[in-house]
Design an enzyme around this catalytic site. Structure first.
Site, mmCIF file in Angstrom:
data_model
loop_
_atom_site.group_PDB
_atom_site.id
_atom_site.type_symbol
_atom_site.label_atom_id
_atom_site.label_comp_id
_atom_site.label_asym_id
_atom_site.label_seq_id
_atom_site.Cartn_x
_atom_site.Cartn_y
_atom_site.Cartn_z
ATOM 1 N N ARG A 296 50.619 32.376 47.394
ATOM 2 C CA ARG A 296 51.112 31.684 48.594
ATOM 3 C C ARG A 296 52.268 30.725 48.360
ATOM 4 O O ARG A 296 52.911 30.296 49.309
ATOM 5 C CB ARG A 296 49.953 30.921 49.253
ATOM 6 C CG ARG A 296 49.045 31.848 50.047
ATOM 7 C CD ARG A 296 47.810 31.125 50.538
ATOM 8 N NE ARG A 296 46.957 30.778 49.409
ATOM 9 C CZ ARG A 296 45.844 30.076 49.493
ATOM 10 N NH1 ARG A 296 45.450 29.607 50.656
ATOM 11 N NH2 ARG A 296 45.115 29.819 48.417
ATOM 12 N N TYR B 139 29.668 34.271 42.761
ATOM 13 C CA TYR B 139 30.066 34.442 44.175
ATOM 14 C C TYR B 139 29.070 35.324 44.928
ATOM 15 O O TYR B 139 28.764 35.088 46.097
ATOM 16 C CB TYR B 139 31.474 35.041 44.267
ATOM 17 C CG TYR B 139 32.553 34.075 43.814
ATOM 18 C CD1 TYR B 139 33.085 33.139 44.693
ATOM 19 C CD2 TYR B 139 33.012 34.081 42.503
ATOM 20 C CE1 TYR B 139 34.055 32.242 44.283
ATOM 21 C CE2 TYR B 139 33.984 33.187 42.077
ATOM 22 C CZ TYR B 139 34.500 32.266 42.975
ATOM 23 O OH TYR B 139 35.451 31.371 42.549
#
Ligand code: 1CP
Length: 349
Positions: free
Chosen positions: A33, A155
């Site tokens: 990003r 996760y």
């Protein structure tokens, strides 16, 4: 992949025993990003996993930092959570939030996982690798990767990112055999996934163990070291010439044990790794050291960035070394600071 008589890519030379005056350089999360062109392609894709599963777009974002900075290696654009998603535990990325999964917290929950079912999604990622093999400059190495079973499991069990990985650690204490069954599925899926990436054209592999540092020593041995060794050995049988870099973030002094026990060819050092560990602790091991600039110093930039780059290069002079960060680039990094870093590393020549 054989060299076919051609010149060995700069990135691979430390793995062939060479200490280069100007070390190869790449940065974890070099696609992401902080780059405006990434944000544009990401917007085109819509959601993050769609970007990972669209070979044309995933190859495009892999190439973006190579065009800008000419790094010695590109890293396949994908995510460690593609593996649980491919196994049938769907992963969602809501905007502005981290990943979300419906958590698996017991042995019964494993029944829904489908190992052969991973094939179609792994094929898509392999197609991205094939495209990259054609589109990358011939001198640029291509790094494939997966998350280490322990980190991916954190996760899957928590259902999202967490500061302490508590749910996975608790399952591992309460029902080690059940938790081991999950780790075994991840070991098998990771071997298959990495094998496909190499067959499609990856030159090197990295195993990201972001949460290795949350385990005490006996647990570290069972959930970090052993599964990584199994993956490393399987890959050595399949592709003996392809180096594997381990990144056991937070392992501290235990990283030396990790290297000798897993047999990795490269060790990614995190930001907190002290200089003497980087430059001396691995001397007895046949291993390439990689690291470890603080990603926040890359945000700050300026003279302090130059000084620190020089300190790391001085420290590692004469060693088999790859310049990198100690963790991934953060989104607020000014792209011109990355250019400054690469220029500084290469000015040693
Ligand atoms: O909105 C976006 O565009 C999402 C940001 C993002 C990116 C750019 C995510 C979500 N993943 C990625 C790509 C990625 N992830 C790459 C390839 C790109 C490159 O390196 O250039 C790689 C190698 C990863 C690996 C990865 N994903 C790790 C291990 C490395 C590390 O950074 O510690 C981990 C832990 C993940 C999970 C993940 N994926 C994305 C996020 C935000 C997270 C962290 C979730 C959390 O713990 O909160």
């Amino acid at each position: 992949m054989g060299d076919g008589g051609s010149v060995v890519k700069r990135f691979l030379r430390p793995f062939r025993g060479e200490a280069l005056r100007v070390p190869p350089v790449w940065l974890m999360r070099q696609a992401g990003r902080y780059l405006p062109e990434y944000r544009a392609t990401r917007a085109e894709a819509g959601d993050f996993l769609k970007l990972c599963y669209t070979p044309r777009l995933a190859a495009e974002v892999t190439l973006q930092p190579i065009r800008r900075y000419g790094f010695d290696a590109a890293i396949l654009f994908s995510d460690i959570l593609v593996v649980p998603d491919a196994l049938g535990q769907p992963v969602r990325f809501a905007d502005g939030e981290g990943p979300r999964l419906d958590p698996i917290r017991s042995r019964e929950g494993l029944a829904g996982l489908d190992l052969p079912g991973t094939s179609s999604k792994f094929d898509i990622v392999a197609e991205t690798v094939q495209r990259l093999r054609q589109d990358l400059p011939p001198e640029t190495a291509l790094i494939g990767f997966c998350g280490a079973p322990w980190t991916v499991a954190t996760y899957m069990v928590q259902g999202q990112g967490s500061p302490d990985q508590a749910e996975a650690r608790l399952w591992a204490y309460r029902d080690p055999e059940g938790f081991e069954a999950l780790i075994d599925v991840l070991v098998a899926a990771s071997i298959d996934y990495l094998d496909r990436q190499v067959k499609a054209g990856a030159d090197c592999l990295q195993i990201f163990d972001t949460w290795a540092g949350s385990l005490p020593d006996d647990e570290f041995d069972r959930w970090v070291v052993k599964p990584t060794r199994t993956i490393r050995e399987a890959l050595a049988d399949l592709h003996p010439d392809v180096p594997v870099i381990g990144f056991p973030r937070g392992a501290g002094a235990t990283a030396v044990w990790y290297v000798s026990e897993t047999g990795v060819d490269g060790i990614g050092c995190d930001t907190a790794t002290p200089p003497f560990v980087m430059s001396e602790a691995f001397d007895e091991e046949d291993v390439v050291v990689q690291g470890n600039l603080d990603p926040l110093l890359l945000v700050a930039g300026g003279a302090r960035l130059d000084e620190r780059v020089d300190e790391i290069l001085d420290l590692m002079e004469g060693k088999r070394f790859i310049f990198n960060l100690g963790h991934g680039i953060v989104p607020q990094t000014p792209p011109e600071h990355v250019a400054r870093l690469v220029a500084r590393v290469r000015s040693r020549g």
